[in-house]
Design an enzyme around this catalytic site. Sequence first.
Site, PDB file in Angstrom:
ATOM      1  N   HIS A  48       3.885   2.219  -6.029  1.00 29.84           N
ATOM      2  CA  HIS A  48       2.541   1.764  -6.421  1.00 29.84           C
ATOM      3  C   HIS A  48       1.472   2.126  -5.370  1.00 29.84           C
ATOM      4  O   HIS A  48       0.573   1.342  -5.102  1.00 29.84           O
ATOM      5  CB  HIS A  48       2.554   0.263  -6.734  1.00 29.84           C
ATOM      6  CG  HIS A  48       3.029  -0.620  -5.600  1.00 29.84           C
ATOM      7  ND1 HIS A  48       3.718  -1.793  -5.817  1.00 29.84           N
ATOM      8  CD2 HIS A  48       2.890  -0.523  -4.252  1.00 29.84           C
ATOM      9  CE1 HIS A  48       3.979  -2.366  -4.646  1.00 29.84           C
ATOM     10  NE2 HIS A  48       3.484  -1.624  -3.688  1.00 29.84           N
ATOM     11  N   HIS A  51      -0.760  -7.169  -1.127  1.00 31.85           N
ATOM     12  CA  HIS A  51      -0.921  -6.545   0.194  1.00 31.85           C
ATOM     13  C   HIS A  51      -2.085  -7.200   0.925  1.00 31.85           C
ATOM     14  O   HIS A  51      -3.132  -6.588   1.112  1.00 31.85           O
ATOM     15  CB  HIS A  51      -1.190  -5.051   0.048  1.00 31.85           C
ATOM     16  CG  HIS A  51      -0.142  -4.315  -0.734  1.00 31.85           C
ATOM     17  ND1 HIS A  51      -0.044  -4.367  -2.100  1.00 31.85           N
ATOM     18  CD2 HIS A  51       0.859  -3.503  -0.332  1.00 31.85           C
ATOM     19  CE1 HIS A  51       0.970  -3.622  -2.511  1.00 31.85           C
ATOM     20  NE2 HIS A  51       1.544  -3.087  -1.459  1.00 31.85           N
ATOM     21  N   HIS A 105       8.819   4.760   3.086  1.00 35.41           N
ATOM     22  CA  HIS A 105       7.531   4.956   3.750  1.00 35.41           C
ATOM     23  C   HIS A 105       7.395   4.005   4.930  1.00 35.41           C
ATOM     24  O   HIS A 105       7.942   2.917   4.924  1.00 35.41           O
ATOM     25  CB  HIS A 105       6.344   4.840   2.800  1.00 35.41           C
ATOM     26  CG  HIS A 105       6.080   3.502   2.151  1.00 35.41           C
ATOM     27  ND1 HIS A 105       7.021   2.801   1.446  1.00 35.41           N
ATOM     28  CD2 HIS A 105       4.949   2.751   2.080  1.00 35.41           C
ATOM     29  CE1 HIS A 105       6.477   1.684   0.956  1.00 35.41           C
ATOM     30  NE2 HIS A 105       5.217   1.620   1.345  1.00 35.41           N
ATOM     31  N   GLU A 139      10.171  -2.670   0.511  1.00 37.64           N
ATOM     32  CA  GLU A 139       9.619  -3.037  -0.807  1.00 37.64           C
ATOM     33  C   GLU A 139      10.631  -2.784  -1.931  1.00 37.64           C
ATOM     34  O   GLU A 139      10.542  -3.395  -2.992  1.00 37.64           O
ATOM     35  CB  GLU A 139       8.359  -2.215  -1.117  1.00 37.64           C
ATOM     36  CG  GLU A 139       7.134  -2.628  -0.326  1.00 37.64           C
ATOM     37  CD  GLU A 139       5.903  -1.769  -0.665  1.00 37.64           C
ATOM     38  OE1 GLU A 139       4.842  -2.095  -0.165  1.00 37.64           O
ATOM     39  OE2 GLU A 139       6.021  -0.773  -1.415  1.00 37.64           O
TER      40      GLU A 139
END
Lengths: 282, 131
Positions: free
Chosen positions: A12, A59, A193, A240
């Site tokens: 996302h 976030h 990431h 995540e």
Amino acid sequence: MAKISASVYTSHVPAIGAAIDNGKTSDDYWKPLFAGYDFSKQWAAKNTPDVILLVYNDHASAFDANLVPTFAIATGDEFQPADEGWGPRPVPPVKGHSALAAHIAQSVIQDDFDLTVVNTLDVDHGLTVPLSLMFGQPESWPCRVIPVAVNVVLFPPPSGSRCFDLGKALRRAVDSFDEDLDVQIWGTGGMSHQLQGPRAGLINSEFDNEFLDRLVDDAAALAQKPHIDYVRLAGSEGVELVMWLIARGAMDDSVSLKHRFYHVPASNTAVGHLILENESED
Amino acid sequence: MPLNKPYGDIPGTTIFDADMARKGFHLNQFCMSLMKASNRDRFKENERAYIDEWPMTAEQKQAVLDRDYNKMIAQGGNIYFLAKIFSSDGLSFQYAASTMTGVSEDDYKKMMLEGGRAPAGNLYLKEHESG
């Protein structure tokens, strides 16, 4: 009765949302990424559910450092796109399904998952980018969405096995809802990431592809993967991926793979995407 | 008994755990305040005066003024909160990441286009130092 028919998994990345919003999807940089979602858009148009349980993480948008719920379900009727510091994304508000969400909250808490219940919730790129990837740029979203927010910012997030079991509890909750509803569950975030520190930019395509393989047909064992493997091998933000296990846990043990896509990079991130259907649906 | 924290030997990585969150609470809440346009304006007008309203340590304040993201992270800042600072500055995630890795933004972008930072040599402090 309500039933879960399919699940979608996707990264996302906020820059994907910005590329869509600013009309850059045909740029050389973005073209190969969006090509990977061509099939998905057709599939989503043909298989639009009544409701999506959308598992994502906030976030530092709706939840700040003052309040960090590990698992939260949003029971409101409508959720506005969050202003993440440069104005809200130009996407429609997200319509909830408060009756199903309230039913799920009650069922899942009685099933030993102590969810936080949220009413007003501004939804950030974690929730809206997957909707844009699958549905494009409609004037209103074609179905209801129940946000399921998971803490993956403050370490430790919930374990993979806890997430997988929450998925099973969500499945039982949906199965026991009286109204006839076609429900999908989406798991978002990842893949490898790292956004911080001197190691920023880490990408591990071997890890990611093994994760994609095993999510399809070895998910219960994959859910045993410890956090340290995610943060060491897939980057501090790669953890995540535990959210994908929630969606997978809500599916049948045996599923049918409809689509798989992997691409590096989108900004700092490896993008992964799967569409799985319950075989009982065919 | 101390908790098991097996992530201390990942090179170039600070895991934002509950101890770091405790240390960085006011720094992160200052960052959150920049989500409001009126606060961003006040911060831009006089950065020093604005951060002095927050009960942060002198080191945290200096790291903000210097835009030293690695230092902010070492003092409990979390990247999703710190993103409010570089967004207020009109700068991208890739720019911020490049400053943390000590290369130019162009070099960082090039590394990402070529598949990102490879895991080999970057998984354990020991191999990182010897590599």
